[in-house]
Design a protein around this motif. Structure first.
Motif, short mmCIF file in Angstrom:
data_model
loop_
_atom_site.label_atom_id
_atom_site.label_comp_id
_atom_site.label_asym_id
_atom_site.label_seq_id
_atom_site.Cartn_x
_atom_site.Cartn_y
_atom_site.Cartn_z
N LYS A 138 19.73 13.12 -13.35
CA LYS A 138 18.72 12.62 -12.19
C LYS A 138 17.39 12.12 -12.91
N VAL A 139 16.99 10.91 -12.32
CA VAL A 139 16.11 10.37 -13.04
C VAL A 139 15.25 10.02 -11.65
N TYR A 140 13.79 10.25 -11.70
CA TYR A 140 13.06 9.75 -10.59
C TYR A 140 11.89 8.62 -11.15
N ALA A 141 11.73 7.76 -10.28
CA ALA A 141 10.58 6.89 -10.52
C ALA A 141 9.50 6.70 -9.40
N TYR A 142 8.27 6.69 -9.70
CA TYR A 142 7.25 6.34 -8.55
C TYR A 142 7.03 4.89 -8.75
N LEU A 143 6.85 4.17 -7.76
CA LEU A 143 6.65 2.70 -7.58
C LEU A 143 5.95 2.50 -6.53
N SER A 144 4.56 1.81 -6.75
CA SER A 144 3.80 1.29 -5.83
C SER A 144 3.93 -0.16 -5.51
N VAL A 145 3.48 -0.43 -4.34
CA VAL A 145 3.68 -1.80 -3.62
C VAL A 145 2.42 -2.15 -3.50
N LEU A 146 1.97 -3.41 -3.85
CA LEU A 146 0.72 -3.97 -3.98
C LEU A 146 0.65 -5.14 -2.85
N ASN A 147 -0.49 -5.42 -2.25
CA ASN A 147 -0.49 -6.64 -1.35
C ASN A 147 -0.75 -7.78 -2.19
N GLU A 148 -0.85 -7.86 -3.50
CA GLU A 148 -0.78 -9.11 -4.32
C GLU A 148 -0.33 -8.88 -5.47
N THR A 149 -0.37 -10.21 -6.36
CA THR A 149 0.51 -9.95 -7.70
C THR A 149 -0.47 -9.15 -8.54
N PRO A 150 0.35 -8.03 -9.30
CA PRO A 150 -0.60 -7.41 -10.12
C PRO A 150 -1.06 -8.30 -11.56
N MET A 151 -2.23 -7.90 -11.88
CA MET A 151 -2.88 -8.78 -13.11
C MET A 151 -2.23 -8.11 -14.39
N VAL A 152 -1.94 -8.98 -15.33
CA VAL A 152 -1.41 -8.65 -16.40
C VAL A 152 -2.47 -8.98 -17.68
N ALA A 153 -2.91 -7.70 -18.29
CA ALA A 153 -3.74 -7.95 -19.49
C ALA A 153 -3.08 -8.59 -20.56
N LEU A 154 -3.50 -9.78 -21.18
CA LEU A 154 -2.96 -10.41 -22.43
C LEU A 154 -3.78 -9.73 -23.56
N GLY A 185 0.79 -1.30 -0.13
CA GLY A 185 -0.07 -0.16 -0.12
C GLY A 185 0.84 1.37 -0.08
N VAL A 186 2.14 1.25 -0.02
CA VAL A 186 2.92 2.41 -0.16
C VAL A 186 3.52 2.56 -1.30
N THR A 187 3.46 3.91 -1.95
CA THR A 187 4.15 4.22 -2.98
C THR A 187 5.35 5.22 -2.71
N TYR A 188 6.52 4.55 -3.32
CA TYR A 188 7.93 4.88 -3.32
C TYR A 188 8.43 6.12 -4.38
N LEU A 189 9.24 7.07 -4.08
CA LEU A 189 9.79 7.80 -5.04
C LEU A 189 11.34 7.30 -4.86
N LEU A 190 11.68 6.42 -6.29
CA LEU A 190 13.15 6.14 -6.27
C LEU A 190 13.93 7.35 -7.13
N SER A 191 15.15 7.66 -6.54
CA SER A 191 15.99 8.59 -7.13
C SER A 191 17.21 8.05 -7.63
N LEU A 192 17.54 8.25 -8.95
CA LEU A 192 18.89 7.69 -9.43
C LEU A 192 19.74 8.97 -9.82
N ASP A 193 20.78 9.00 -9.26
CA ASP A 193 21.87 10.14 -9.76
C ASP A 193 22.96 9.35 -10.68
N ILE A 194 23.12 9.68 -11.86
CA ILE A 194 24.05 9.06 -12.86
C ILE A 194 25.21 10.14 -13.23
N CYS A 195 26.47 9.69 -12.63
CA CYS A 195 27.58 10.84 -13.00
C CYS A 195 28.19 10.17 -14.34
#
Length: 108
Positions: free
Chosen positions: A92-108, A74-84
């Protein structure tokens, strides 16, 4: 200039790769020399968001890969990447990542 992306949600038990191709942001002859990733809580509660980053980022040519694991449901994270770079530029690259309590469904 910073870039922002939203990664697909992940299950708290899975490990996912965050892959960033820096090619379009580098000058001719410029190379990636180091990359550091940190994790912080964007929304929700996690007393140790840094635990999601357990290994160093891997650099292969102009591609940086960071494996991300764990997280709190249930938490959304902000990942920060510093590339030299070889020309002493910092990307600088930032990514939002949400963590679920179950495996996400993938549409086929």
């Amino acid at each position: 200039m910073a870039s922002y992306v939203t990664l697909p949600s992940k299950d708290y038990q899975t490990i996912i790769p965050w892959v960033v191709d820096c090619s379009s942001q580098l000058y001719d002859g410029e190379t990636v020399t180091s990359a550091i990733v940190t994790s912080a809580v964007f929304a929700g509660v996690d007393s140790a968001p840094e635990d999601m980053i357990t290994t160093d980022a891997e650099i292969e040519g102009n591609i940086v890969t960071q494996y991300v694991e764990g997280g709190e449901e249930g938490v959304t994270y902000l990942l920060s990447l510093d590339i030299c770079t070889s020309l002493t530029n910092v990307l600088k690259v930032y990514a939002y990542l949400s963590v679920l309590n179950e495996t996400p469904m993938v549409a086929l």
